[in-house]
Design an enzyme around this catalytic site. Structure first.
Site, PDB file in Angstrom:
ATOM      1  N   PHE A  23     -11.787  -5.700   8.091  1.00 41.94           N
ATOM      2  CA  PHE A  23     -10.859  -4.608   7.778  1.00 41.94           C
ATOM      3  C   PHE A  23     -10.498  -4.690   6.299  1.00 41.94           C
ATOM      4  O   PHE A  23     -10.014  -5.724   5.825  1.00 41.94           O
ATOM      5  CB  PHE A  23      -9.595  -4.713   8.629  1.00 41.94           C
ATOM      6  CG  PHE A  23      -8.635  -3.577   8.393  1.00 41.94           C
ATOM      7  CD1 PHE A  23      -8.803  -2.364   9.033  1.00 41.94           C
ATOM      8  CD2 PHE A  23      -7.574  -3.718   7.510  1.00 41.94           C
ATOM      9  CE1 PHE A  23      -7.931  -1.301   8.810  1.00 41.94           C
ATOM     10  CE2 PHE A  23      -6.698  -2.671   7.271  1.00 41.94           C
ATOM     11  CZ  PHE A  23      -6.878  -1.453   7.921  1.00 41.94           C
ATOM     12  N   ASP A  65     -11.254 -10.556   0.039  1.00 44.84           N
ATOM     13  CA  ASP A  65     -10.127  -9.707   0.433  1.00 44.84           C
ATOM     14  C   ASP A  65      -9.039 -10.618   0.985  1.00 44.84           C
ATOM     15  O   ASP A  65      -9.095 -11.075   2.124  1.00 44.84           O
ATOM     16  CB  ASP A  65     -10.592  -8.697   1.490  1.00 44.84           C
ATOM     17  CG  ASP A  65      -9.464  -7.781   1.962  1.00 44.84           C
ATOM     18  OD1 ASP A  65      -8.285  -8.165   1.834  1.00 44.84           O
ATOM     19  OD2 ASP A  65      -9.762  -6.696   2.480  1.00 44.84           O
ATOM     20  N   LYS A 102       0.388  -7.058   0.415  1.00 47.97           N
ATOM     21  CA  LYS A 102       1.286  -7.554   1.454  1.00 47.97           C
ATOM     22  C   LYS A 102       2.333  -8.540   0.929  1.00 47.97           C
ATOM     23  O   LYS A 102       3.325  -8.148   0.343  1.00 47.97           O
ATOM     24  CB  LYS A 102       0.475  -8.118   2.616  1.00 47.97           C
ATOM     25  CG  LYS A 102      -0.271  -7.019   3.383  1.00 47.97           C
ATOM     26  CD  LYS A 102      -0.800  -7.490   4.690  1.00 47.97           C
ATOM     27  CE  LYS A 102      -1.548  -6.387   5.438  1.00 47.97           C
ATOM     28  NZ  LYS A 102      -0.685  -5.300   5.910  1.00 47.97           N
TER      29      LYS A 102
END
Length: 396
Positions: A137, A222, A251
């Protein structure tokens, strides 16, 4: 009608259908606790999806944001300000490698920047395709979605303009076969987050580095979920002693304020020329001040060690529970998944909420825990004591 019911009804009337209707309307937070609009308290074990690094209402974050918003709230990219320079310098120091930084507003934007670097690098060097992992993702914008190997959210928006080839995550041989001298970049998560906090086999990331170095492809790590102390390291790839070509962050970096970063190391940091990319809000002074407060507090308060210590307590405690619904636990630091024997994660989430704990039904058979890095051993034990009852209620 409760306050939760009333606000959920208003949400359902006003918003598009993409989120459904969330189960709880939160009103305030303090530390690792949050309260809903009816005054009920919950222990927050999801932290805004691995975002609220310092929990809720942390004095360092409140002070930094309040001071900055009262001083200078926005500049655009037509001007610079000291907070963004300090943050870029700090990130380079934490990476311990020569690097250049692009600041964005989110994880998917950070990955879009990385993708544009990879495209330009590929065209400069005569390389035409990317490689990513099945079930990976990387975001929901069309560029990031083209790299996302999760068919349930991808297929309805294709076809995509990029040539992306997917390989099974953790299979070094499949990766080696897929990456040739024509490959521009390989996009990988150090641990697959949305797939269910799935770590790769030992040595996989090192193998990926060797494969990319041998072929000249860029290795993009990532680290949207895994960085900024989540696993007990500033960056998860540091535990593997691997140096990627590009690292993407978001985040936990802002502790609740929107910010992302794409960091190019070595040659990858030199690919963009003036005008190649930009963001009106990227590098916002308030978000940068928040990120500096997060990084400073993590270092000052020893929160990397706390992530290792409390993470181990949670992991070992979950593994020790004997219940037919619980298969085991996986993950590292304060980034864990309780793995179930059957697909009842939604029922576990609901039972946990009823018991006063917020967790995330990440996959049908996996429940995610990503609490604030300030969580205490006492908080963890309270949850572990309640876990057998939660599982029993979910299995009823």
């Amino acid at each position: 009608m409760t306050g939760n019911d009333e606000l959920r009804d208003r949400f359902a009337s006003a918003f598009m259908h993409n989120y459904g209707v969330p189960p709880v309307a939160l009103a305030r937070g303090e530390g690792c606790a949050v309260w809903d609009v009816d005054g009920r308290r919950y222990l927050d074990l999801i932290g805004g999806i691995a975002v609220s690094s310092l929990g809720h209402g942390h004095p360092a974050l409140v002070e930094a944001v309040s001071r900055q918003v009262a001083t200078l709230a926005h500049t655009s990219n037509l001007f610079l300000h000291e907070q963004e320079v300090l943050l870029a310098e700090r990130l380079r120091t934490l990476l311990r490698e020569p690097a250049r930084v692009f600041l964005a507003n989110s994880g998917t934007e950070a990955n879009e920047a990385a993708l544009k670097i990879a495209i330009k690098y590929g065209r400069t060097h005569g390389r035409g395709y990317m490689v990513a992992a099945e079930n990976g993702f990387h975001g929901r914008t069309l560029g990031a979605l083209s790299l996302t190997g999760k068919q349930s959210i991808r297929d309805q928006f294709g076809p995509f303009p990029l040539d992306v080839r997917f390989v099974p995550y953790g299979d070094a041989d499949a990766l080696k076969n897929a990456v040739t001298d024509d490959c521009a970049a390989v996009f990988l998560e150090p641990t697959q987050g949305e797939a269910g906090v799935v770590p790769p086999p030992e040595g996989y990331f090192r193998a990926a580095r060797e494969i990319c170095s041998a072929t000249g492809a860029l290795l993009v790590a990532d680290e949207i979920q895994s960085a900024i102390g989540r696993t007990g390291h500033w960056f998860a790839h540091q535990a593997e002693e691997v140096v990627p070509d590009i690292v993407t962050l978001a985040k936990g970096l802002g502790g609740g304020m929107p910010i992302g970063a794409c960091i190019g190391l070595g040659e990858a940091g030199e690919v963009f020329a003036k005008g190649d990319h930009g963001s009106t809000f990227g590098g916002n002074p308030v978000s940068c001040a928040a990120a500096l407060a997060v990084l400073g507090t993590i270092e000052r308060d020893g929160l990397l060690g706390n992530a290792v210590r409390v993470g181990a307590l949670l992991s070992e405690g979950i593994a020790a529970v004997r219940h037919p619904l619980l298969k085991g636990v996986r993950g590292r630091g304060l980034w864990l998944a309780a793995v179930l024997t059957v697909p009842r994660s939604a029922q576990v989430q609901a039972a946990a909420q009823e018991a006063g704990f917020l967790v995330n039904a990440l996959q049908p058979d996996a429940v995610r825990l990503a609490p604030p890095l300030v969580i205490t051993e006492s908080d963890a034990r309270v949850f572990l004591d309640a876990l057998p009852g939660i599982l029993e209620a979910a299995d009823a």
